[in-house]
Design a protein around this motif. Structure first.
Motif, PDB file in Angstrom:
ATOM      1  N   SER A  22      31.067  53.446  -1.518  1.00 39.89           N
ATOM      2  CA  SER A  22      31.825  52.511  -2.357  1.00 39.89           C
ATOM      3  C   SER A  22      30.889  51.738  -3.288  1.00 39.89           C
ATOM      4  CB  SER A  22      32.651  51.553  -1.500  1.00 39.89           C
ATOM      5  OG  SER A  22      31.840  50.650  -0.793  1.00 39.89           O
ATOM      6  N   ASP A  23      29.712  51.365  -2.801  1.00 43.17           N
ATOM      7  CA  ASP A  23      28.736  50.671  -3.641  1.00 43.17           C
ATOM      8  C   ASP A  23      28.235  51.581  -4.768  1.00 43.17           C
ATOM      9  OD1 ASP A  23      28.928  48.362  -2.104  1.00 43.17           O
ATOM     10  OD2 ASP A  23      27.106  48.782  -0.949  1.00 43.17           O
ATOM     11  N   ILE A  24      27.975  52.828  -4.456  1.00 43.93           N
ATOM     12  CA  ILE A  24      27.460  53.777  -5.447  1.00 43.93           C
ATOM     13  C   ILE A  24      28.503  54.075  -6.522  1.00 43.93           C
ATOM     14  CG2 ILE A  24      26.711  56.183  -5.774  1.00 43.93           C
ATOM     15  CD1 ILE A  24      25.431  55.919  -2.909  1.00 43.93           C
ATOM     16  N   LEU A  25      29.774  54.220  -6.097  1.00 44.72           N
ATOM     17  CA  LEU A  25      30.840  54.586  -7.035  1.00 44.72           C
ATOM     18  C   LEU A  25      31.530  53.378  -7.670  1.00 44.72           C
ATOM     19  CD1 LEU A  25      32.581  57.521  -5.114  1.00 44.72           C
ATOM     20  CD2 LEU A  25      30.800  57.644  -6.855  1.00 44.72           C
ATOM     21  N   PHE A  26      31.121  52.164  -7.249  1.00 45.33           N
ATOM     22  CA  PHE A  26      31.725  50.933  -7.775  1.00 45.33           C
ATOM     23  C   PHE A  26      33.229  50.864  -7.520  1.00 45.33           C
ATOM     24  CE2 PHE A  26      27.967  51.826 -10.427  1.00 45.33           C
ATOM     25  CZ  PHE A  26      27.204  50.702 -10.116  1.00 45.33           C
ATOM     26  N   VAL A  27      33.614  51.216  -6.296  1.00 47.35           N
ATOM     27  CA  VAL A  27      34.990  51.065  -5.834  1.00 47.35           C
ATOM     28  C   VAL A  27      34.934  50.337  -4.492  1.00 47.35           C
ATOM     29  CG1 VAL A  27      35.823  53.144  -7.017  1.00 47.35           C
ATOM     30  CG2 VAL A  27      35.052  53.307  -4.649  1.00 47.35           C
ATOM     31  N   GLU A  38      44.026  60.382   2.575  1.00 48.90           N
ATOM     32  CA  GLU A  38      44.976  60.971   1.631  1.00 48.90           C
ATOM     33  C   GLU A  38      46.138  60.041   1.312  1.00 48.90           C
ATOM     34  OE1 GLU A  38      45.942  65.066   2.362  1.00 48.90           O
ATOM     35  OE2 GLU A  38      43.842  65.602   2.648  1.00 48.90           O
ATOM     36  N   ILE A  39      45.862  58.734   1.337  1.00 48.66           N
ATOM     37  CA  ILE A  39      46.839  57.750   0.889  1.00 48.66           C
ATOM     38  C   ILE A  39      46.835  57.723  -0.636  1.00 48.66           C
ATOM     39  CG2 ILE A  39      47.356  55.266   0.841  1.00 48.66           C
ATOM     40  CD1 ILE A  39      46.231  55.194   3.753  1.00 48.66           C
ATOM     41  N   SER A  40      45.666  57.937  -1.198  1.00 46.93           N
ATOM     42  CA  SER A  40      45.503  58.057  -2.643  1.00 46.93           C
ATOM     43  C   SER A  40      44.462  59.137  -2.899  1.00 46.93           C
ATOM     44  CB  SER A  40      45.073  56.727  -3.261  1.00 46.93           C
ATOM     45  OG  SER A  40      43.829  56.320  -2.742  1.00 46.93           O
ATOM     46  N   THR A  41      44.328  59.514  -4.164  1.00 41.32           N
ATOM     47  CA  THR A  41      43.356  60.552  -4.508  1.00 41.32           C
ATOM     48  C   THR A  41      42.424  60.045  -5.597  1.00 41.32           C
ATOM     49  OG1 THR A  41      44.874  61.517  -6.120  1.00 41.32           O
ATOM     50  CG2 THR A  41      44.872  62.487  -3.925  1.00 41.32           C
ATOM     51  N   PRO A  42      41.179  60.496  -5.555  1.00 42.57           N
ATOM     52  CA  PRO A  42      40.237  60.071  -6.590  1.00 42.57           C
ATOM     53  C   PRO A  42      40.579  60.686  -7.946  1.00 42.57           C
ATOM     54  CG  PRO A  42      39.192  61.610  -5.062  1.00 42.57           C
ATOM     55  CD  PRO A  42      40.559  61.348  -4.543  1.00 42.57           C
ATOM     56  N   SER A  43      40.205  59.979  -8.989  1.00 44.58           N
ATOM     57  CA  SER A  43      40.387  60.512 -10.345  1.00 44.58           C
ATOM     58  C   SER A  43      39.432  61.691 -10.541  1.00 44.58           C
ATOM     59  CB  SER A  43      40.076  59.424 -11.372  1.00 44.58           C
ATOM     60  OG  SER A  43      38.693  59.106 -11.323  1.00 44.58           O
ATOM     61  N   VAL A  44      39.653  62.418 -11.600  1.00 42.58           N
ATOM     62  CA  VAL A  44      38.788  63.554 -11.910  1.00 42.58           C
ATOM     63  C   VAL A  44      37.347  63.073 -12.119  1.00 42.58           C
ATOM     64  CG1 VAL A  44      38.296  65.383 -13.579  1.00 42.58           C
ATOM     65  CG2 VAL A  44      40.646  64.954 -12.865  1.00 42.58           C
ATOM     66  N   SER A  45      37.189  61.972 -12.813  1.00 42.21           N
ATOM     67  CA  SER A  45      35.826  61.466 -13.042  1.00 42.21           C
ATOM     68  C   SER A  45      35.169  61.042 -11.728  1.00 42.21           C
ATOM     69  CB  SER A  45      35.822  60.321 -14.052  1.00 42.21           C
ATOM     70  OG  SER A  45      36.553  59.221 -13.568  1.00 42.21           O
ATOM     71  N   ASP A  46      35.944  60.462 -10.814  1.00 40.04           N
ATOM     72  CA  ASP A  46      35.393  60.109  -9.502  1.00 40.04           C
ATOM     73  C   ASP A  46      35.072  61.362  -8.688  1.00 40.04           C
ATOM     74  OD1 ASP A  46      35.261  57.318  -9.696  1.00 40.04           O
ATOM     75  OD2 ASP A  46      37.356  57.082  -9.104  1.00 40.04           O
ATOM     76  N   LEU A  47      35.884  62.396  -8.807  1.00 36.64           N
ATOM     77  CA  LEU A  47      35.594  63.654  -8.114  1.00 36.64           C
ATOM     78  C   LEU A  47      34.268  64.247  -8.583  1.00 36.64           C
ATOM     79  CD1 LEU A  47      38.950  65.634  -7.761  1.00 36.64           C
ATOM     80  CD2 LEU A  47      37.440  64.861  -5.930  1.00 36.64           C
ATOM     81  N   VAL A  48      34.004  64.143  -9.863  1.00 42.53           N
ATOM     82  CA  VAL A  48      32.734  64.644 -10.401  1.00 42.53           C
ATOM     83  C   VAL A  48      31.571  63.855  -9.799  1.00 42.53           C
ATOM     84  CG1 VAL A  48      31.331  64.869 -12.488  1.00 42.53           C
ATOM     85  CG2 VAL A  48      33.746  65.522 -12.535  1.00 42.53           C
ATOM     86  N   LYS A  49      31.707  62.536  -9.761  1.00 41.39           N
ATOM     87  CA  LYS A  49      30.668  61.697  -9.175  1.00 41.39           C
ATOM     88  C   LYS A  49      30.461  62.013  -7.696  1.00 41.39           C
ATOM     89  CE  LYS A  49      31.713  57.871 -12.285  1.00 41.39           C
ATOM     90  NZ  LYS A  49      32.307  56.536 -12.357  1.00 41.39           N
ATOM     91  N   LEU A  53      27.168  63.411  -5.867  1.00 45.97           N
ATOM     92  CA  LEU A  53      26.577  62.609  -4.805  1.00 45.97           C
ATOM     93  C   LEU A  53      26.416  63.416  -3.518  1.00 45.97           C
ATOM     94  CD1 LEU A  53      25.631  59.809  -3.771  1.00 45.97           C
ATOM     95  CD2 LEU A  53      28.041  59.349  -3.207  1.00 45.97           C
ATOM     96  N   TYR A  54      27.456  64.149  -3.145  1.00 47.29           N
ATOM     97  CA  TYR A  54      27.432  64.915  -1.893  1.00 47.29           C
ATOM     98  C   TYR A  54      26.811  66.300  -2.061  1.00 47.29           C
ATOM     99  CZ  TYR A  54      30.937  61.469  -0.290  1.00 47.29           C
ATOM    100  OH  TYR A  54      31.611  60.329   0.059  1.00 47.29           O
ATOM    101  N   GLN A  55      26.526  66.676  -3.310  1.00 48.02           N
ATOM    102  CA  GLN A  55      25.969  67.994  -3.624  1.00 48.02           C
ATOM    103  C   GLN A  55      26.862  69.122  -3.112  1.00 48.02           C
ATOM    104  OE1 GLN A  55      21.864  68.036  -2.363  1.00 48.02           O
ATOM    105  NE2 GLN A  55      21.299  66.479  -3.859  1.00 48.02           N
ATOM    106  N   VAL A  56      28.152  68.971  -3.414  1.00 50.34           N
ATOM    107  CA  VAL A  56      29.180  69.947  -3.041  1.00 50.34           C
ATOM    108  C   VAL A  56      30.032  70.168  -4.287  1.00 50.34           C
ATOM    109  CG1 VAL A  56      31.201  70.328  -1.561  1.00 50.34           C
ATOM    110  CG2 VAL A  56      29.236  69.118  -0.657  1.00 50.34           C
ATOM    111  N   SER A  57      30.451  71.389  -4.525  1.00 51.16           N
ATOM    112  CA  SER A  57      31.268  71.654  -5.707  1.00 51.16           C
ATOM    113  C   SER A  57      32.653  71.019  -5.566  1.00 51.16           C
ATOM    114  CB  SER A  57      31.414  73.153  -5.946  1.00 51.16           C
ATOM    115  OG  SER A  57      32.266  73.724  -4.975  1.00 51.16           O
ATOM    116  N   ILE A  58      33.242  70.690  -6.693  1.00 51.53           N
ATOM    117  CA  ILE A  58      34.604  70.148  -6.693  1.00 51.53           C
ATOM    118  C   ILE A  58      35.551  71.182  -6.096  1.00 51.53           C
ATOM    119  CG2 ILE A  58      36.520  69.412  -8.151  1.00 51.53           C
ATOM    120  CD1 ILE A  58      34.429  68.206 -10.032  1.00 51.53           C
ATOM    121  N   ASP A  59      35.315  72.430  -6.411  1.00 53.21           N
ATOM    122  CA  ASP A  59      36.144  73.507  -5.882  1.00 53.21           C
ATOM    123  C   ASP A  59      36.120  73.497  -4.358  1.00 53.21           C
ATOM    124  OD1 ASP A  59      37.801  75.796  -6.546  1.00 53.21           O
ATOM    125  OD2 ASP A  59      36.186  77.018  -5.707  1.00 53.21           O
TER     126      ASP A  59
END
Length: 66
Positions: A22-27, A38-49, A53-59
């Protein structure tokens, strides 16, 4: 969809706490928790971040089980 479960597993595999992410993503920590539950979902830009960060593909986060 298993995005929430994959987000949690990827975060844990990367050694981060929800608070650190949360500190890294400013949320809020609650936002990270809501994404993982799964109460909410991250935005596309947050998914990219998150992907970077996790070094895992969005796919992988969206489709595969980690």
């Amino acid at each position: 969809m298993q995005l929430g479960k994959n987000l949690k597993i990827a975060r844990q595999n990367s050694g981060y706490t929800q608070e650190e992410v949360s500190d890294i993503l400013f949320v809020s920590q609650q936002t990270i928790s809501n994404w993982e539950k799964e109460i909410s979902t991250p935005s596309v830009s947050d998914l990219v971040k998150i992907s970077n960060l996790y070094q895992v593909s969005i796919d992988t986060l969206l489709k595969d089980q980690l």
